[in-house]
Structure formats: C-alpha cells, structure tokens
Design a protein around this motif. Sequence first.
Motif, PDB file in Angstrom:
ATOM      1  N   GLY A  59       0.777  -1.224   0.000  1.00  0.00           N
ATOM      2  CA  GLY A  59       0.000   0.000   0.000  1.00  0.00           C
ATOM      3  C   GLY A  59       0.809   1.275   0.000  1.00  0.00           C
ATOM      4  O   GLY A  59       0.330   2.342   0.374  1.00  0.00           O
ATOM      5  N   LYS A  60       2.056   1.218  -0.426  1.00  0.00           N
ATOM      6  CA  LYS A  60       2.827   2.455  -0.563  1.00  0.00           C
ATOM      7  C   LYS A  60       3.791   2.356  -1.726  1.00  0.00           C
ATOM      8  O   LYS A  60       4.151   1.261  -2.163  1.00  0.00           O
ATOM      9  N   THR A  61       4.222   3.492  -2.206  1.00  0.00           N
ATOM     10  CA  THR A  61       5.018   3.507  -3.427  1.00  0.00           C
ATOM     11  C   THR A  61       6.478   3.857  -3.207  1.00  0.00           C
ATOM     12  O   THR A  61       7.306   3.656  -4.080  1.00  0.00           O
ATOM     13  N   ASN A  62       6.761   4.438  -2.048  1.00  0.00           N
ATOM     14  CA  ASN A  62       8.091   4.977  -1.791  1.00  0.00           C
ATOM     15  C   ASN A  62       8.461   6.122  -2.738  1.00  0.00           C
ATOM     16  O   ASN A  62       9.631   6.412  -2.921  1.00  0.00           O
ATOM     17  N   ASN A  63       7.479   6.704  -3.315  1.00  0.00           N
ATOM     18  CA  ASN A  63       7.712   7.883  -4.144  1.00  0.00           C
ATOM     19  C   ASN A  63       7.121   9.092  -3.448  1.00  0.00           C
ATOM     20  O   ASN A  63       6.046   9.002  -2.859  1.00  0.00           O
ATOM     21  N   ILE A  64       7.808  10.196  -3.513  1.00  0.00           N
ATOM     22  CA  ILE A  64       7.156  11.411  -3.077  1.00  0.00           C
ATOM     23  C   ILE A  64       7.162  12.423  -4.221  1.00  0.00           C
ATOM     24  O   ILE A  64       8.086  12.462  -5.023  1.00  0.00           O
ATOM     25  N   GLY A  65       6.085  13.151  -4.301  1.00  0.00           N
ATOM     26  CA  GLY A  65       5.959  14.129  -5.369  1.00  0.00           C
ATOM     27  C   GLY A  65       6.490  15.471  -4.916  1.00  0.00           C
ATOM     28  O   GLY A  65       6.219  15.915  -3.806  1.00  0.00           O
ATOM     29  N   VAL A  66       7.279  16.102  -5.775  1.00  0.00           N
ATOM     30  CA  VAL A  66       7.769  17.448  -5.487  1.00  0.00           C
ATOM     31  C   VAL A  66       7.229  18.375  -6.563  1.00  0.00           C
ATOM     32  O   VAL A  66       7.442  18.137  -7.749  1.00  0.00           O
ATOM     33  N   LEU A  67       6.530  19.392  -6.123  1.00  0.00           N
ATOM     34  CA  LEU A  67       5.900  20.308  -7.073  1.00  0.00           C
ATOM     35  C   LEU A  67       6.431  21.718  -6.869  1.00  0.00           C
ATOM     36  O   LEU A  67       6.135  22.371  -5.872  1.00  0.00           O
ATOM     37  N   LEU A  68       7.234  22.159  -7.810  1.00  0.00           N
ATOM     38  CA  LEU A  68       7.858  23.479  -7.734  1.00  0.00           C
ATOM     39  C   LEU A  68       7.275  24.384  -8.812  1.00  0.00           C
ATOM     40  O   LEU A  68       6.823  23.905  -9.841  1.00  0.00           O
ATOM     41  N   PRO A  69       7.306  25.685  -8.586  1.00  0.00           N
ATOM     42  CA  PRO A  69       6.838  26.610  -9.613  1.00  0.00           C
ATOM     43  C   PRO A  69       7.678  26.470 -10.884  1.00  0.00           C
ATOM     44  O   PRO A  69       7.172  26.431 -11.979  1.00  0.00           O
ATOM     45  N   SER A  70       8.972  26.353 -10.711  1.00  0.00           N
ATOM     46  CA  SER A  70       9.858  26.199 -11.851  1.00  0.00           C
ATOM     47  C   SER A  70      11.082  25.450 -11.368  1.00  0.00           C
ATOM     48  O   SER A  70      11.446  25.523 -10.203  1.00  0.00           O
ATOM     49  N   ILE A  71      11.715  24.717 -12.247  1.00  0.00           N
ATOM     50  CA  ILE A  71      12.936  24.050 -11.814  1.00  0.00           C
ATOM     51  C   ILE A  71      14.128  24.716 -12.456  1.00  0.00           C
ATOM     52  O   ILE A  71      15.206  24.187 -12.476  1.00  0.00           O
ATOM     53  N   ARG A  72      13.922  25.905 -12.925  1.00  0.00           N
ATOM     54  CA  ARG A  72      14.932  26.498 -13.759  1.00  0.00           C
ATOM     55  C   ARG A  72      15.750  27.579 -13.056  1.00  0.00           C
ATOM     56  O   ARG A  72      16.783  28.006 -13.560  1.00  0.00           O
ATOM     57  N   THR A  73      15.298  28.040 -11.924  1.00  0.00           N
ATOM     58  CA  THR A  73      16.100  29.049 -11.228  1.00  0.00           C
ATOM     59  C   THR A  73      17.161  28.349 -10.378  1.00  0.00           C
ATOM     60  O   THR A  73      16.987  27.221  -9.954  1.00  0.00           O
ATOM     61  N   PRO A  74      18.255  29.049 -10.140  1.00  0.00           N
ATOM     62  CA  PRO A  74      19.303  28.468  -9.299  1.00  0.00           C
ATOM     63  C   PRO A  74      18.752  28.027  -7.933  1.00  0.00           C
ATOM     64  O   PRO A  74      19.105  26.961  -7.436  1.00  0.00           O
ATOM     65  N   PHE A  75      17.880  28.827  -7.367  1.00  0.00           N
ATOM     66  CA  PHE A  75      17.318  28.480  -6.065  1.00  0.00           C
ATOM     67  C   PHE A  75      16.590  27.140  -6.148  1.00  0.00           C
ATOM     68  O   PHE A  75      16.794  26.242  -5.322  1.00  0.00           O
ATOM     69  N   ALA A  76      15.765  26.989  -7.160  1.00  0.00           N
ATOM     70  CA  ALA A  76      15.010  25.751  -7.312  1.00  0.00           C
ATOM     71  C   ALA A  76      15.933  24.567  -7.549  1.00  0.00           C
ATOM     72  O   ALA A  76      15.745  23.486  -6.978  1.00  0.00           O
ATOM     73  N   ALA A  77      16.940  24.772  -8.378  1.00  0.00           N
ATOM     74  CA  ALA A  77      17.853  23.680  -8.682  1.00  0.00           C
ATOM     75  C   ALA A  77      18.576  23.221  -7.425  1.00  0.00           C
ATOM     76  O   ALA A  77      18.729  22.031  -7.168  1.00  0.00           O
ATOM     77  N   GLN A  78      18.990  24.177  -6.614  1.00  0.00           N
ATOM     78  CA  GLN A  78      19.648  23.822  -5.347  1.00  0.00           C
ATOM     79  C   GLN A  78      18.715  23.050  -4.444  1.00  0.00           C
ATOM     80  O   GLN A  78      19.056  22.006  -3.886  1.00  0.00           O
ATOM     81  N   LEU A  79      17.541  23.588  -4.300  1.00  0.00           N
ATOM     82  CA  LEU A  79      16.549  22.972  -3.434  1.00  0.00           C
ATOM     83  C   LEU A  79      16.313  21.536  -3.881  1.00  0.00           C
ATOM     84  O   LEU A  79      16.313  20.594  -3.084  1.00  0.00           O
ATOM     85  N   LEU A  80      16.146  21.389  -5.151  1.00  0.00           N
ATOM     86  CA  LEU A  80      15.854  20.083  -5.711  1.00  0.00           C
ATOM     87  C   LEU A  80      17.004  19.121  -5.457  1.00  0.00           C
ATOM     88  O   LEU A  80      16.805  17.956  -5.096  1.00  0.00           O
ATOM     89  N   GLN A  81      18.197  19.613  -5.614  1.00  0.00           N
ATOM     90  CA  GLN A  81      19.335  18.743  -5.381  1.00  0.00           C
ATOM     91  C   GLN A  81      19.346  18.227  -3.944  1.00  0.00           C
ATOM     92  O   GLN A  81      19.539  17.047  -3.699  1.00  0.00           O
TER      93      GLN A  81
END
Lengths: 345, 345
Positions: A59-81
């Motif tokens: 009953g679980k996937t071990n996946n979590i969804g991450v939803l960002l406004p954009s993945i293109r700014t340096p801030f977002a890229a860092q966060l994502l990393q």
Amino acid sequence: MAKITLKEIAERLNLSPSTISKALNDSYEISEKTKKKVKEFAQEHNYQPNPLAKYLKLGKTNNIGVLLPSIRTPFAAQLLQYLHQSAIYNSYNIILMQSIDNEKDEERALITLTNQGVDGILIAPVSETSNLQLLSSIHANHCPVVVFDRIHYNLDTHKIGIDNMKSTYMAAEELIKINRKNIMVLCGKNLGVTQYRLEGYQKALKDYSIPIKEENIIHIDYSKSLTTIDESLKEIITGRMCSDDAPNAILGTTETLTTRVLGVLADLKIQVPKEIAVIGFSNIEFANSLNPALSTVHQPTEEMASTALQLLLDLINSKKERSQIDFQTILLETSIQLRKSTALT
Amino acid sequence: MAKITLKEIAERLNLSPSTISKALNDSYEISEKTKKKVKEFAQEHNYQPNPLAKYLKLGKTNNIGVLLPSIRTPFAAQLLQYLHQSAIYNSYNIILMQSIDNEKDEERALITLTNQGVDGILIAPVSETSNLQLLSSIHANHCPVVVFDRIHYNLDTHKIGIDNMKSTYMAAEELIKINRKNIMVLCGKNLGVTQYRLEGYQKALKDYSIPIKEENIIHIDYSKSLTTIDESLKEIITGRMCSDDAPNAILGTTETLTTRVLGVLADLKIQVPKEIAVIGFSNIEFANSLNPALSTVHQPTEEMASTALQLLLDLINSKKERSQIDFQTILLETSIQLRKSTALT
DNA sequence: TTGTAAGCGTTATCAG
DNA sequence: CTGATAACGCTTACAA
C-alpha cells in the motif's frame, strides 16, 4: 520488466513462494541454510522483485511528489538537489513536477501525482489561494502534504520557509546603512510571497523615517518570457532614472528579477553600485561572476530541503489521525552576503 | 491511499467490477446508460484508480528515469525542464536521479531506478566507461536506455547530443578571428566529453598554424567543491598570467568552468576582454548579467530534451526485438552567441 | 450488454 | 522451519 519472478524461483528450487519471499526478506522463520540457497539462486539469476506488486501489497510507493513553480532558477535547482539527496538517503524517490507559476498546470500536476500514486507531496504553491480545495482534499484523503518555500498558504499542515518580511527588512537596512534611501523595489506579480517581502521593505523605510513612494514599487508580470521581463525592466528603469527623483538603489524580491536587472543595468550603461546599488534575493552560485558581484539575501536551501522532507516523512509514518497532529510552521534564518553591488568606496 | 475502490463501486451499484472497469475505460461493450451512471458515481465519490494495481496488471509504470550528473547547473536545469514538459505531454512522469559525476552514485541510482520500476531510462553517463556492464544488462533485460548529452559511451542504443569537437573548434575560431591566439583551454578531469572538446581546440589551432602549448591545457578536478574549483582556477591563472607567454584568451569546455572563471578573473582584477577574452560552453540564462556579458557556445536543450524523450518512447513502444533495431546517434547543432567577453573594439 | 473468474507478483496469516 | 491460501485493486478473456 524483470526477468525472473519469485514464483519461478520457488518452482525451480522446489520450495513455496512464501518461503522464498521470507528467505529474501531475511525472516527469522527461515533456516540459514535455505536462506543461503535462495539468495544465491536469486543473485545468480539476477532476480529483481517487482516493485509494483510489492507496493500494491504494502500500500505504498516509496515515491514522493515534489511540485515546484519552476525548476529552472538556481534556487530551485539547489533545493531540488538537496531534496533529492535527503529523499535517497531515506529510500524515497522523487517524482518531479513543475507548475510554471500557473494554477492550471499546478492542478494538472497534482492530479497526475495522486493518480500516479505518491506517499506524500511537497509543494511550493503558485499563489496564496491556488488549488486550495484540491490540496485540502488530497491532504485529507490521499496522502500528506507539506508546504515549503511559499508558505503563505491556508492549508493546515507543516510548513517550512523563511521569514520573508524580516529578510527584506534586513536587505533594505543594508541599503539605508550606505545612505541609499531612494530604493526601488522589484516585485513579482501575483506571487504568494510578494506581499510579505514588500511589507518588510515598507516597514524598514518607515522605521528609518523614509517616505514611501508608490513609483518605487514595481510589479513585474512573471508568467511572461525572460525577454519580456527584461523589456519591462528596461522600460521602467529608463523611466525612473530620467525622473526628478531617480532612485539610487534597487531591492529585488525574487531571484530572477534581482539577477536579470543587472543585465538590464549593464545594457543601459548604468553603473552599479556607483549610480545605483543592488541587493536582493538570490541563491545563485555565480554571484561573484556577475556584473558586479551581487549582494544577496541567501536562503538556507539545504536546511529547508532536508527539514521539509523530514516533516513529510514524519507525516507519512505517523500513526495519528491527521486531525490529531499539531502542525508547525518553521521559519529559517536567511543571511545577507554583501558583495560589490552594494560596496561604496 | 485512494478512498474508494472499483470493487466498492461495483457493490454499491449492484454491478460487477469488470463492468465498472469497462465503463470507466469507455469500452464499447457497455451501454451509454450504464457508463453514465458509473462515471457519475465515480466522480461524486472522487474515485481514483489505484495506479499500482493498474500498472501491475498492465506491466508498465508510466515512469521514466532520468539520470543526470548534476541537476544544479543551468544547462541541467534547462534540460530537465524540457524533459519534464515532453514527458508530461506524453503522459509519462519523471523520476529524477543524479550521479554527482561519480560512478558509485550512478550505480546506486540505476539500481534504484530498476528496483523502483521505470519503463525506460535516459542517462548522461558519468564517464565513457562508467557502469557499462550494468547499463548493458538493464538495456537488454529490463527497460530501454537512451544516452544523451554525454554520448561518447559504448552502449548500443540511441544517443543524442552535440558535436563536441566541432563546437569547440568553432569557439576557438572566434578567438582566433579576433587575433587572440594564445588560448588557455579549461577542461574537466575525467569527463566523457572532455577529450572530444579538447580535440576541437587542438584541431583549430593546427588548422590555423598556431602552436599548441601544453601549459595552456588545464584540467580541473570536477568532483571537488565549487570553492576548490575557484581556488584551482585562481592559482593556475595567476601562474599563467605572470609567465612570459601569458595567454590572451580562455576557452571553457564546461559551463561551470566557463562561468566561474569570470568571477575568478574579476577577483584578480584581470580585465575581460581587454587583457583576456573569454568564450565557452554555457546555457546560463543570465549571460547578460555576467561580468562581462559572456560569449557562449549554446546547446539546443529543448530539442535535445524532446528528441531524447521521443527516442526513448519509440524504444518503449517498439514491438521489435532490441537486436533488430538500428540505433542512431543524433548530433545537434550548437550556436555561438557572441557578447562582450570577446568584443574587442 | 453484463458477469465470472483468473491472474499480474508480492506479502501476511495461519496451519502443519 | 515450511507451505497453503488469501489478499492488494485492477484488467481481460470468456461465458452467460
């Protein structure tokens, strides 16, 4: 997909599927001898358990969804990393989505995520009210949701971000300290954080008895292309600089605006910081390569990412009813990094 | 996770599960009337099919794995954004992994992806030989693999990237055109593309009868921190600039090196382009905000992303035996964008 | 047009 | 210590 199944191993070894399953999962019920035999066989035949079957059962996937406004700014890229690092460390995978700062895409992404099956969602919402109903229902019925970065959002759950007002206040203060009091502030239109960042600016001016001029408060439409943003900036700055009370400083409330304005100023041959000082939000790693090296309000992305993930995992693993949990909002400290764009000497 | 199941709908409506399933999937076998009833009921009760069950049955996940060296460079962020767009457009989701330019992490990521269950993998391999065996076996037994960006990799499959040699050749040519012939070239250590980019540089010099000096070929260790990279750059540049034949141009073969060197040069108070011209690979969107505006070799990320995804989908949907397919290698054109860092006037 | 039943590949429960 | 059986939620022959 995978080649050999548990069942087949069972047949080949003349054991039952359940024995194989237990052996591979190191159950105490199975003898060392059998375990060894099974594991070796599995290894040899390059057995890969079918994750879908397993997760269906569990009953679980071990996946979590991450939803960002954009993945293109340096801030977002860092966060994502950093999010990715923390997720992997906790044996979770990340399914990535972006909303392009747009409610419709945000909705679509959320629906995809829930259809796809994720154990939890980490979201930086488009605006203060975007998809609130949908998100509430997901949070209530489907899987836990944690809000990060854009925390001014009326969902009852854990939230983690920065103190937007305080951060802008501090940035404005730096400008005031170097006696640059005619400060133009660049804001994104319709962003959830804008209002609070703007308030910090206003409060700083007020505290230092500096009159607030409406002409200095600029709203740029963010959903447009980068070239359009540049053009708007150019037009506005040209106008303001020709006016009687030309500003002598710029405060950028978003990474994109702060970074791009440097290019526009260079283009207009306006000298920074001599004619106009610049400071603003940005986590860009090339701050020193900018023209000139940029003074920034820096967000602690690593801490934000790892804490956000931890909060989400807590909710995923919590036995409690969602209503029993008292949700917290965590505000992390930002830091000001002064560089040449505010250095007057 | 989801609230109501297909089975429950069946019970409540006094129909069989298969009828419900068919109705929801718009099967021609079901009457319009029943379809309508079922769909309405499902809607009202916010029915979400359990993806795991569905995919278990169907044998596919609709997820594709994307494995990048890093997601932190502007180039990677752009690529990822476009990959995501294409994936969503084709009803696929992206599971993101990064190898941090390191074989061990790459292996781990690949194993996670296969364990997790993906229908295909898009990879920019760490080096020319990294995890070749594992990847071959995945490609043969598990799911199709497409190689992109770092295409010098000995796996028999579709590959898409740029002509590295030609691109560097063109960049070097631009420097030669402005009579900057003493060109220092910055390379990443152990990167799969380095060799080919370096060859382009060497060929250009040869074609223009310029002697190649070993001292001008710099290899920077990439696996270290950004500060370490900066320090290495600073030391090397200081050394070279003090020497008898100080270079008058720099060609960067990677985005990180190209962009960071500007900061180092500014720090050393070396004027660009007056003392030293700079050109190099980079897709940074803030090129105009750099000190000075940077001349770049620009890669067509959007095309690379959408084509890579298309190639992968073709393999996923292909009925053919993997051995029957003739794999292609696609080389996209890069473009040179000249800006101030090479403008001598 | 609808229903029955089997099966996807696991794991959990319980009996032997 | 090992095995039989059921179940996770869905789809799909095939039967009615």
